[in-house]
Design an enzyme around this catalytic site. Structure first.
Site: not given
Ligand code: SAH
Length: 252
Positions: A37, A59, A170
Site C-alpha cells: 500500500d 493507484k 482517517m
C-alpha cells in the site's frame, strides 16, 4: 482452477522500520513479489529481498481494485512464488486485510497473517500519549472517521463520562465534523486532544490543544494524512513523558 500456494498478509507497522516485527522482516527477505500500500515507507521497502518485485497497489488515494489484486496474488502464489501482501499498521485494522484473506481462501490460496503494530495505539504512544492510564482512561475506542460527515456519524453511544479514550483514524478530511460531533455529544470543549501526523517517522508532527481548538491549530500548520486524532484526559500526559528529540511540537 489450480489450487495451492500461500500469501502472507503482513503488517508493516506505523512507519518506523524499527517497528516491523521479526517475522515480518523474515518473510520480506524471502519474498518473490510484494504487493504494498501507498503508506508503506521506503525504509520498510528496503527490507524486501533485493530481487523481489515490488508492486504498489494503490493507484490513487485509497483505491485498490480488490478482485483484480486478489487475481494477481493468486496467480503468483499458484506459480509457487513467495507472495507478500504488505499493509500499513496491522493488516486487520481498517485495512481490508480480512476481505483480501477471505477472497484468497475462496480462490484456493491459503493465507498466513503476520500481525503488525497498529498506528491506532503506537502513534499516540510514540508521541508520549498512552491510550489507557489508571484513573484517567479505563479503555479506548478506535474508530474510522472516514465518511464521518456522510452516512456514518461517529459513535454517539459512548458518553464522555465512560472514561474511554477516543482514537480516530482517517481523520484529516473530516476533522471539523468529528470534533463537531464530539462537542454535540456533550464532550467538554476543554477536553485535551492531539493530532499526530506521520507518527513514528522523521516527519512526525504533533499538535496538542483543547478539543475546541484542535482543528484550528492543526489546520493552521497544514495537517495532512496520515494522521490520528486522540481525545481524552490521557493527552495531558504527553507533556510529562519523555519523547524522542527531533520532532516538531506545536502547542496551543
Ligand atoms: N491498518 C492500519 C490503518 C489503516 S487506515 C493500522 O493498523 O495502522 C489508515 C489510517 O491509519 C490513516 O488515515 C491514519 O489515520 C492512520 N495512520 C497510519 N499510519 C500512520 C502514521 N504513521 N501516523 C499517523 N497516522 C497513521
Amino acid at each position: 482452477m489450480k489450487k495451492g500456494g500461500v500469501v502472507y498478509i503482513v503488517g508493516a507497522g506505523p512507519g518506523d522500520p524499527g517497528l516491523l516485527t521479526l517475522r515480518a522482516c523474515r518473510i520480506l527477505r524471502q519474498a518473490d513479489v510484494v504487493f504494498y500500500d501507498r503508506l508503506v515507507s521506503p525504509g520498510i521497502l528496503r527490507r524486501v529481498a533485493p530481487g523481489a518485485r515490488r508492486i504498489c497497489v494503490e493507484k490513487k488515494k485509497g483505491s485498490v481494485d480488490l478482485s483484480d489484486l486478489v487475481r494477481r496474488m493468486v496467480r503468483e502464489a499458484q506459480a509457487g512464488r513467495v507472495v507478500v501482501r504488505l499493509k500499513g499498521g496491522d493488516p486487520f485494522v481498517f485495512g481490508r486485510g480480512a476481505e483480501e484473506a477471505g477472497a484468497l481462501v475462496q480462490a484456493g490460496v491459503a493465507c498466513e497473517v503476520i500481525p503488525g503494530v497498529t498506528s491506532a495505539i503506537a502513534v499516540p504512544a510514540a508521541a508520549g500519549i498512552p491510550v489507557t492510564h489508571r484513573g484517567m482512561a479505563r479503555g479506548f475506542v478506535v474508530e474510522t472517521a472516514h465518511r464521518a460527515g456522510e452516512e456514518a456519524p461517529i459513535l454517539a453511544t459512548i458518553p464522555p463520562e465512560a472514561g474511554l479514550t477516543r482514537v480516530f483514524l482517517m481523520v484529516v478530511a473530516t476533522l471539523e465534523t468529528v470534533v463537531g460531533q464530539l462537542l454535540a455529544q456533550g464532550y467538554d470543549p476543554a477536553t485535551p486532544a492531539a493530532v499526530i501526523e506521520w507518527g513514528t517517522t522523521p516527519a512526525q508532527r504533533v499538535w496538542v490543544a483543547s478539543l475546541e481548538q484542535i482543528t484550528a491549530v492543526a489546520r493552521a500548520s497544514g495537517v495532512e494524512a496520515p494522521a490520528v486524532l486522540v481525545v481524552g484526559p490521557v493527552v495531558q500526559l504527553q507533556g510529562q513523558l519523555r519523547v524522542r528529540p527531533g520532532h516538531r511540537w506545536v502547542r496551543a
